[in-house]
Design a protein around this motif. Structure first.
Motif, PDB file in Angstrom:
ATOM      1  N   LEU A   1       0.840  -1.328   0.016  1.00 23.61           N
ATOM      2  CA  LEU A   1       0.033   0.053  -0.092  1.00 23.61           C
ATOM      3  C   LEU A   1       0.799   1.274   0.308  1.00 23.61           C
ATOM      4  O   LEU A   1       1.695   1.433   1.043  1.00 23.61           O
ATOM      5  N   ARG A   2       0.915   2.173  -1.161  1.00 27.59           N
ATOM      6  CA  ARG A   2       1.517   3.315  -1.178  1.00 27.59           C
ATOM      7  C   ARG A   2       1.038   4.305  -0.194  1.00 27.59           C
ATOM      8  O   ARG A   2      -0.135   4.238   0.026  1.00 27.59           O
ATOM      9  N   ALA A   3       1.881   5.374  -0.100  1.00 32.65           N
ATOM     10  CA  ALA A   3       1.321   6.470   0.583  1.00 32.65           C
ATOM     11  C   ALA A   3       0.478   7.324  -0.291  1.00 32.65           C
ATOM     12  O   ALA A   3      -0.236   8.121   0.341  1.00 32.65           O
TER      13      ALA A   3
ATOM     14  N   ALA B   1      -4.755  10.991   0.974  1.00 38.70           N
ATOM     15  CA  ALA B   1      -3.608  11.903   0.995  1.00 38.70           C
ATOM     16  C   ALA B   1      -3.504  12.470  -0.519  1.00 38.70           C
ATOM     17  O   ALA B   1      -2.456  13.156  -0.642  1.00 38.70           O
ATOM     18  N   GLY B   2      -4.258  12.593  -1.121  1.00 33.30           N
ATOM     19  CA  GLY B   2      -4.516  13.470  -2.486  1.00 33.30           C
ATOM     20  C   GLY B   2      -4.405  12.817  -3.746  1.00 33.30           C
ATOM     21  O   GLY B   2      -4.727  13.428  -4.670  1.00 33.30           O
ATOM     22  N   TYR B   3      -4.489  11.391  -3.654  1.00 34.09           N
ATOM     23  CA  TYR B   3      -4.505  10.739  -4.860  1.00 34.09           C
ATOM     24  C   TYR B   3      -6.122  11.006  -5.636  1.00 34.09           C
ATOM     25  O   TYR B   3      -6.903  10.786  -4.905  1.00 34.09           O
TER      26      TYR B   3
ATOM     27  N   ALA C   1     -10.346   3.645  -2.672  1.00 34.63           N
ATOM     28  CA  ALA C   1     -10.603   3.097  -1.386  1.00 34.63           C
ATOM     29  C   ALA C   1     -11.657   3.871  -0.550  1.00 34.63           C
ATOM     30  O   ALA C   1     -11.007   4.443   0.436  1.00 34.63           O
ATOM     31  N   PRO C   2     -12.713   3.699  -0.938  1.00 29.99           N
ATOM     32  CA  PRO C   2     -13.809   4.539  -0.173  1.00 29.99           C
ATOM     33  C   PRO C   2     -13.846   4.214   1.253  1.00 29.99           C
ATOM     34  O   PRO C   2     -14.117   5.199   2.161  1.00 29.99           O
ATOM     35  N   ARG C   3     -13.627   2.873   1.685  1.00 39.99           N
ATOM     36  CA  ARG C   3     -13.761   2.616   3.181  1.00 39.99           C
ATOM     37  C   ARG C   3     -12.390   3.037   3.794  1.00 39.99           C
ATOM     38  O   ARG C   3     -12.708   3.236   5.178  1.00 39.99           O
ATOM     39  N   LEU C   4     -11.310   2.825   3.343  1.00 42.09           N
ATOM     40  CA  LEU C   4     -10.413   3.394   3.972  1.00 42.09           C
ATOM     41  C   LEU C   4     -10.090   4.999   4.132  1.00 42.09           C
ATOM     42  O   LEU C   4      -9.640   5.452   5.013  1.00 42.09           O
ATOM     43  N   THR C   5     -10.701   5.461   3.197  1.00 41.91           N
ATOM     44  CA  THR C   5     -10.812   7.257   3.097  1.00 41.91           C
ATOM     45  C   THR C   5     -11.777   7.458   3.944  1.00 41.91           C
ATOM     46  O   THR C   5     -11.531   8.365   5.172  1.00 41.91           O
ATOM     47  N   GLU C   6     -12.756   6.706   4.473  1.00 42.84           N
ATOM     48  CA  GLU C   6     -13.760   6.886   5.509  1.00 42.84           C
ATOM     49  C   GLU C   6     -13.237   6.748   6.938  1.00 42.84           C
ATOM     50  O   GLU C   6     -13.294   7.617   7.882  1.00 42.84           O
TER      51      GLU C   6
END
Length: 445
Positions: free
Chosen positions: A72-74, A79-81, A86-91
């Protein structure tokens, strides 16, 4: 993941504090309970901090679930991508404390994971020295300390490497997705559904339900080979296919997070999400990962959600060397004097964020020379081989690490700091790969 040929090179004691950064507050508190006091990391003692709830559940001890995601990249959406891959990780990131400059301990799984479990640099651990490294029982891993404190410890994995890695020390339950296809040049399995189901089963163990628990779940699907998934397509390039893997994995991470939240112990569970390393898509003519220590390979996400702690961003650089003392702190278990990191719990709860230099370690193995990276402020040293031949980059002005800087007072200073730090590293020679290991003083003369 530790895959010997998949990480192609071509298309193929903590240092001083510096570079402090004030946190930028984001949204409001989660309303969950706080489990420990700021001045003493004892879970049984609650204390009010900004964003904390006075809920009586705050008096109950914490559990911890660590979710790591391979490759998993930064540069993720939070983080601006630009792609919402990744909606659940973003949440999750929106309600967590986000470290914006977090570093893995190495650039591929075997070394990175061995390091964060031990709270040490991987080159300081007793290991056989092969690329698919096996760790010796003499190493101390932080789950062993949790086990001694009567915490139920469980782990779920999705690659055959974990069967004989030696990384299972300190785990009461250690399960791997069955019937995996082995390929030492790539990974052709799709494992998130089965892995998530194993994690749910482990978290339903009576020992988890009735006592305190630590669980580690390592999702592997973003790893090359980037497999297709029905209904998911971001395009046909390597990065497009990788993004599809992230989207697929994100669904099952979301499912696991929902499961945790629904358990009776969910409101008193801290969740940490990070990665073992990043990935390359042509940077420095490299694809996939391993062998090098460029930013795209070693900068990773780090998201921490502790009940009762308000979400915000912390820009001060931090390392996975801090994971072991952080998890132990959340349980109120004393750390080992051998662990090099510092608990992140005080600063997550609002304390000052002292700056620390960052060290990333890629020991010599059967497949690669030794490399180390050392970060001090905006400057980064990448040192290679026994002679520590060094390049220096300003990663703020040159984030792609394309133009090494030479001959300035600043470069001389950071190289001197690196050499001083290097002298304190207690390198351990491999136990078996003495002829094949390429560097670090291990090859027979």
């Amino acid at each position: 993941m530790a895959l010997a040929a998949c990480a192609r090179k071509e298309d193929t004691k903590p240092a001083q504090d510096l570079n402090a950064s004030a946190p930028a507050s984001s949204s409001s508190a989660t309303g969950s309970p706080v489990a420990a006091a700021n001045d003493k990391p004892t879970p049984e003692k609650a204390a009010g901090v900004a964003g904390a709830s006075p809920d009586p559940a705050a008096q109950k001890p914490l559990n911890v679930v660590l979710i790591t995601i391979d490759c998993l990249r930064a540069d993720m959406p939070w983080a601006g991508y630009p792609r919402p891959i990744a909606p659940r990780l973003t949440e999750f990131a929106a309600r967590a404390v986000e470290y914006t400059h977090a570093y893995a301990l190495s650039s591929y799984t075997s070394m990175s994971v061995g390091g964060f479990l031990s709270g040490r640099l991987p080159g300081e651990l007793k290991r056989d020295g092969y690329f698919f490294g096996t760790y010796a029982k003499e190493n101390l891993f932080f789950p062993e300390l949790l086990q001694d404190a009567k915490v139920f410890t469980a782990a779920a994995h999705a690659h055959g490497y974990f069967k004989k890695s030696g990384l299972e020390q300190g785990f009461d339950a250690w399960e791997i997705v069955p019937n995996l296809k082995w390929n030492n040049t790539t990974d052709e399995n799709i494992t998130s559904p089965e892995l998530e189901a194993i994690a749910e089963r482990l978290l339903s163990d009576p020992r988890a339900e009735l006592g305190r628990l630590f669980a580690w779940v390592h999702f592997l699907d973003p790893h090359d080979k980037y497999m297709p998934h029905d209904g998911i397509s971001w395009g046909k390039t390597q990065r497009d296919r990788y993004d599809g893997e992230i989207t697929y994995t994100d669904r099952y991470i979301g499912k696991l997070l929902d499961f945790i939240a629904a358990r009776p112990w969910g409101p008193r569970t801290a969740v940490i999400i990070t990665a073992d390393h990043g990935e390359a898509f042509g940077e420095h003519k490299q694809y996939v990962h391993g062998f090098e220590l460029w930013e795209n390979l070693v900068r990773v996400p780090l998201l921490v959600s502790i009940p009762g702690v308000a979400p915000r961003k912390i820009d001060t650089p931090r390392s996975a060397i801090d994971l072991a003392p952080t998890v132990l702190d959340l349980f109120g278990v004393p750390t080992s004097p051998d662990f090099l990191g510092k608990s992140l719990v005080p600063e997550i709860r609002g304390a000052a964020e002292p700056t620390r230099d960052i060290l990333v370690d890629l020991p010599a193995t059967s497949d690669n020379d030794r490399k180390r990276a050392f970060l001090h402020g905006n400057l980064k040293v990448i040192a290679a081989g026994e002679a520590d031949l060094a390049q220096v980059f300003d990663i703020k002005e040159d984030p792609g690490e394309l133009s090494p800087i030479r001959g300035t007072d600043a470069t001389k200073e950071i190289v001197a700091l690196y050499k001083e730090r290097q002298r304190s590293i207690r390198d351990v020679p491999p136990t078996k790969c003495k002829e094949g290991c390429l560097n670090g003083g291990y090859r027979k003369k």
